[in-house]
Design a protein around this motif. Structure first.
Motif: not given
Length: 652
Positions: A140-160
């Motif tokens: 899961v990444e955040i894309v900015s232009g040609k740059t991709s950064v790993k996203a800071d994620t938290l999964v809670s049941d059926t939501r992230m």
């Protein structure tokens, strides 16, 4: 989703059954000022329309999916382009992960006692033990232009939740790139599934990709978990690609873009013929199912590309066993769309899926003319194992569906095109704006198709005579029944459909036929649909829209029917010469027809307006006609939900 009712059946079920209230009538309660739940502001106007500063965020998707038919796994590479049109700076994003409902530890499984909720409010009689791991993310990444950064994620049941390093400001655009896979639910999957027919497997793919939660002016992020009630989604543009074995046919939301890559020359010619035909044309005939010549290549895979604009969701179905037919849909102002059906050979029959495209075409044309033009390039009816579910441009119905039931099912599921696919209400919070509104409008299709061939519409559980079962009456007389304003998942299993579908639809029948009249109602309801097409109205917006354009203060009705479960009970108490005494025992008031029959055989009718009960519960009516009265009856045609009909008539 599946369940159908006729206007007459609605009356039969609700007439003669009361909804609990405290004893006695108090006009101060019925006619007290009403403050609606959501206030008027610059986003939502006093006339029920979007305000001058109304805003709505946008979520568009590009997806590259493939089905591993051996392992029964879907893989997807997804990019969400999210636009923040709100005035707020967003420090995080919330994304829905509905496939996580199949995990052993999901809230839905625990809330249902270990079973699964395959339909709103309905839990399997026996727990279903089959589970999956839900979404399994490779990245899961955040894309900015040609740059991709790993996203800071938290999964809670059926939501992230994705926590952003920098807030997404007003007007900002952000891309989220996800790669993942999940085990495709079998027939136990409810709204999404795979299953085997006599000639091959069918994969009904719904809730198949992580989807943005709605961020709105009412609650900020609306993150209700997926327990069984349906959906609340942002609108945007979709490009999705589906790679499947080359012998498969894929049918999906939107327009098939690359016909030359996935269809034979003959199929392309037939498809073009269907686009200009009012009669159903086969794209792939029953006799061609299994014939290698009906596919453009004999081995490997093919990738199907679909595009759809201004939609809140897309779904698709894939199978090697599909028969495929289509016909033109004629829309207002000379516009056109395409009705299509795909189904296995075992579904063929003159009283079954042979009629699917005809039913679809008629439904879309009729609702487009009456309420709002169908906006998308195709309307596809699919026979599979997720029967009785609706999505933008697609409905999933059953392989064995046939007869009048199949007609009613088609009309009902495609009726959902208008609610909530075009008018994007919140199904998890306000089920009556989805199921109630749709159950109300789909009555029209049964009444008018081929001169009422399948009318009046009946629910499948009803007898040939249309008599409601005692269980329904007992449910509606239940003092513990919730109001129409309760969240969809909060109804006990035996109450969800009677309240959100039947009471929701009957409220619209009363509003149109007894309170405003068809002329005022239709004008106001059409404006409401047009104003909120591809937007997110609340119940308060609907209430204000019907009052403003309908030209009536309806606070007494919203309070009695929607915000409370007040009952209606009017009686004829006395006839003394030409004076008649009528009493209101319930807290709900309605315009009430009264019929008087005289001893000379003549009769007269008047309708007591709701203002009759503004200050008192007893009405004394002195008739100008002094001819001796034979009898007096309130609600003589049984159009109102009177709790006790034993006191509705009195003979002199």
């Amino acid at each position: 989703m599946r369940l159908f009712f006729s206007r007459f059946a609605l009356l039969a079920v609700l007439t003669g059954s009361g909804l609990a209230q405290t004893a006695g009538y108090d006009p101060r309660l019925t006619f007290s000022p009403l403050t609606l739940p959501d206030p008027v502001n610059s986003y939502r106007s006093s006339n029920g329309a979007p305000g001058p500063q109304f805003w709505q965020n946008e979520a568009s998707y590009e997806m590259h999916a493939s089905i591993d038919t051996a392992a029964k796994v879907l893989h997807n590479d997804e990019i969400i382009t999210y636009t923040n049109n709100s005035p707020d700076a967003l420090t995080s994003l919330w994304i829905q992960l509905e496939q996580n409902t199949y995990r052993k530890d999901s809230r839905a499984r625990i809330a249902s006692g270990g079973g699964r909720r395959g339909r709103r409010g309905a839990v399997d009689a026996a727990p279903v033990v089959t589970t999956s791991e839900g979404y399994e993310f490779e990245s899961v990444e955040i894309v900015s232009g040609k740059t991709s950064v790993k996203a800071d994620t938290l999964v809670s049941d059926t939501r992230m939740q994705i926590r952003l390093a920098e807030p997404l400001k007003h007007g900002g655009v952000l891309k989220v790139h996800m790669k993942y896979h999940y085990a495709i639910p079998g027939v136990w999957g409810g709204r999404t599934s795979w299953g085997a027919t006599k000639t091959g497997e069918i994969y009904d793919m719904a809730q198949w990709y992580p989807r943005m939660c709605v961020y709105d002016d009412l609650r900020g992020w609306d993150t209700l978990p997926y327990l069984g009630a349906e959906f609340y989604l942002e609108y945007g543009h979709f490009d999705y690609y589906v790679t499947v074995p080359s012998n498969f046919i894929v049918a999906g939301s939107g327009e098939l873009v690359n016909t030359k890559d996935v269809l034979t020359k003959v199929e392309i010619e037939r498809l073009e013929q269907a686009k200009n035909s009012d009669k159903t044309v086969y794209i792939r005939k029953p006799s061609e199912v299994g014939d290698p010549a009906s596919r453009p290549k004999q081995d490997g895979t093919l990738t199907w590309h679909f595009h759809m604009d201004k939609t809140r969701d897309v779904v698709f179905s894939a199978s090697p066993t599909f028969v495929w037919d289509a016909a033109r849909i004629n829309l207002p102002e000379g516009k056109k769309s395409l009705a299509m059906s795909v189904y296995p050979p075992e579904s063929v029959g003159p009283d079954a899926w042979d009629k699917s495209t005809e039913y679809t075409k008629d439904t879309m044309e009729r609702f487009s003319k009456h309420w709002f033009p169908y906006p998308w390039p195709a309307a596809v009816s699919i026979a599979g194992f997720s029967s009785g579910m609706e999505y933008p441009g697609v409905v999933f119905d059953g392989v064995e569906d046939k007869g009048p039931f199949f007609f009613w099912l088609t009309a009902h599921e495609f009726g959902h095109t208008w609610f909530p696919m075009i008018v994007g209400s919140n199904e998890r919070r306000n089920a009556f704006m989805d199921e109630g509104f749709n159950t109300f409008i789909d009555i029209e299709e049964s009444a008018e198709y081929m001169g009422g061939k399948y009318g009046p519409k009946r629910d499948g559980e009803y007898s040939a005579g249309g008599e409601p079962p005692d269980t329904i009456l007992k449910v509606l007389d239940n003092p513990d029944a919730g109001t129409l304003m309760m969240p969809a998942d909060s109804y006990p299993m035996q109450l969800g459909h009677p309240i959100s579908y039947f009471k929701g639809a009957y409220g619209m029948v009363l509003l149109r036929e007894q309170i405003l009249g068809p002329n005022r109602f239709d004008w106001a309801f059409r404006k409401y649909i047009k104003d909120w097409a591809f937007k997110h109205p609340s119940p308060s917006d609907f209430f204000r829209a019907m009052e403003s354009e309908g030209g009536e203060d309806l606070g007494w009705f919203w309070k009695g029917w929607y915000l409370n479960n007040w009952k209606y009970d009017v009686s004829v108490d006395k006839i003394e010469g030409s004076v008649v005494t009528i009493t209101n025992h319930g807290q709900l008031v309605l315009p009430t027809p009264v019929e008087v029959k005289f001893t000379d055989g003549s009769k007269t009718r008047v309708t007591l307006p709701v203002e009759t009960w503004m200050t008192k519960g007893v009405y004394t009516w002195t008739l100008e006609n002094k001819t001796p009265i034979a009898s007096v009856t309130v609600d003589p045609d049984h159009q109102l939900p009177d709790d006790d009909r034993s006191n509705n008539s009195k003979t002199n």
